[in-house]
Design a protein around this motif. Structure first.
Motif, mmCIF file in Angstrom:
data_model
loop_
_atom_site.group_PDB
_atom_site.id
_atom_site.type_symbol
_atom_site.label_atom_id
_atom_site.label_comp_id
_atom_site.label_asym_id
_atom_site.label_seq_id
_atom_site.Cartn_x
_atom_site.Cartn_y
_atom_site.Cartn_z
ATOM 1 N N UNK A 94 4.527 9.679 -9.630
ATOM 2 C CA UNK A 94 4.033 9.783 -11.004
ATOM 3 C C UNK A 94 3.420 11.156 -11.259
ATOM 4 N N UNK A 134 2.304 6.525 -6.953
ATOM 5 C CA UNK A 134 1.331 7.431 -7.549
ATOM 6 C C UNK A 134 1.746 8.885 -7.326
ATOM 7 N N UNK A 144 0.833 -1.206 0.000
ATOM 8 C CA UNK A 144 0.000 0.000 0.000
ATOM 9 C C UNK A 144 0.867 1.255 0.000
ATOM 10 N N UNK A 148 4.812 14.118 -13.755
ATOM 11 C CA UNK A 148 4.021 14.582 -14.895
ATOM 12 C C UNK A 148 3.704 16.071 -14.807
ATOM 13 N N UNK A 159 2.473 1.693 -3.325
ATOM 14 C CA UNK A 159 1.558 2.163 -4.362
ATOM 15 C C UNK A 159 1.288 3.647 -4.218
#
Lengths: 95, 319
Positions: A34, A31, A24, A38, A27
């Motif tokens: 990420x 994220x 968890x 971006x 992840x």
């Protein structure tokens, strides 16, 4: 046809997965990274000062690593903030 | 309430169609910005909207600044129509949810219904940020009409209770995120295709799709807005398909990932969009190749939506 009865049965599956919190956290971090990669604008600016006579010659260079339309303006502002005379030489090149 | 929702769907599609016609009229009658750059002997002379040009010149000379009333009304009509279409669309989704007494994301019909609503919202947001993009409304409404028509005529499902396997709060997280990403990728796909059209037009390509490029916004702006939409959709898709989905699968089926057809295709889609983002960040990759990757990503998305639901037998077969 004769009913012979039933045998009652259950299946029990017990598992323990100590890795779940790790997955968890991984992840969530993935994220977050990420989204940052971006939305962030990576860019570099260099200033190089060389002694020239009584003063010094300062050259500035910039390189946007991700697509960033505002970079040219930002670079110009940075050069102005550094108190440099604008040189007509086109120092800015986009990749 | 269910019947009301179905009737509202018809009104929604009609409103999008009307908006599309208005956009098309606006598109056809707008002045061509590239015209001044085209030499008089250039090919392309003699295209249908040609007669409006000579009429335009004396008009401007006679009374400068006076817009033609009918033409000036078109953008407002198109904007009003798409806003009302979005409102009716929202009402369709809400009444559908009320009729089923649950979130309206339980089957393919409801998935498409909500994804197109997200697409409209994403597109309206884009036009606020970039007013020049307003002109793309014709293509966005076209795709919406097609998908909504498909939803209503092919994959329509009467209002019903949830499949027991879906009855979980993860439906709220996993499916809504997947829908949001689908809607964003949908608009991103439209702008990417238009970018390819515009690029082809700029390179002097002749023929049907490239002739549309005359009135499109600049290639760079189209490419940038495509990236913004994909960059927004990609983390949401990552969350939906690769984080929330596996967590739910672990709770419901006892494993994070089992190579179910839907999982496979969601992963394929994710890989293609990841390749798109990587390719775009790599200067040596040509932008048309980057755009082609985004188109491929949308095709995989469609495969994931229609192909997997209709043709494969799997744990995600809810259609």
């Amino acid at each position: 046809v004769e009913f012979l009865g039933t045998q009652r049965w259950i299946t029990v599956s017990v598992r323990h997965d100590p890795g779940q919190p790790v997955v968890l956290v991984g992840a969530v971090l993935l994220l977050a990274g990420l989204v940052l990669s971006l939305t962030g604008h990576r860019r570099r600016v260099w200033f190089r000062a060389r002694p020239l006579g009584t003063g010094s010659e300062v050259a500035a260079g910039g390189l946007p690593r991700t697509d960033y339309p505002g970079f040219a303006d930002e670079f110009r502002d940075l050069v102005a903030a550094a108190g440099l005379d604008p040189v007509p030489e086109p120092a800015l090149r986009s990749t | 309430m269910a019947a009301l929702s179905d009737q509202l769907l018809v009104i929604t599609i009609m409103a999008y169609l009307a908006a599309m016609v208005c956009y098309a009229a606006e598109y056809a009658f707008s002045a061509r910005p590239a015209r001044a750059l085209v030499p008089s002997g250039a090919p392309g002379a003699g295209s249908p909207p040609e007669p409006s040009e000579p009429r335009d010149r004396p008009d401007h000379a006679g009374s400068p600044g006076r817009p033609q009333p009918a033409r000036a009304l078109l953008p407002w009509a198109a904007q009003g129509l798409i806003l009302s279409a979005a409102a009716v669309h929202l009402a369709t989704v809400v009444t559908r949810g009320l009729a089923a007494a649950r979130v309206p994301w339980g089957n393919m019909y409801e998935y498409l219904l909500t994804a197109t609503l997200v697409a409209t919202a994403a597109w309206l947001w884009s036009t606020i940020r970039h007013p020049a993009m307003r002109r793309l409304g014709i293509f966005v409404t076209l795709v919406n009409v097609l998908l909504l028509g498909l939803a209503g005529m092919v994959v329509y499902t009467p209002v019903g209770p949830l499949v027991p396997a879906l009855d979980s709060y993860w439906l709220l997280l996993h499916v809504s995120a997947a829908i949001a990403a689908t809607g964003l990728f949908l608009v991103g796909f439209v702008t990417t295709v238009l970018y390819l059209v515009r690029t082809g037009h700029d390179r002097g390509r002749q023929g049907f799709p490239f002739t549309l490029g005359t009135r499109l916004p600049g290639a760079e702006a189209l490419e940038r807005i495509s990236f913004r939409l994909h960059a927004l959709g990609f983390p949401i898709w990552t969350f939906a398909a690769l984080i929330a989905g596996p967590i739910w699968a672990e709770a419901a089926w006892g494993r994070y990932w089992g190579w179910d057809p839907k999982e496979v295709w969601a992963f394929v889609t994710w890989i293609i969009y990841a390749a798109y983002l990587h390719a775009r960040a790599t200067p040596s990759v040509r932008r048309t190749v980057v755009a082609a990757l985004a188109v491929a990503g949308w095709l995989a998305m469609l495969m994931n939506l229609f192909g997997v639901n209709l043709f494969f037998e799997g744990l995600h077969s809810y259609a």
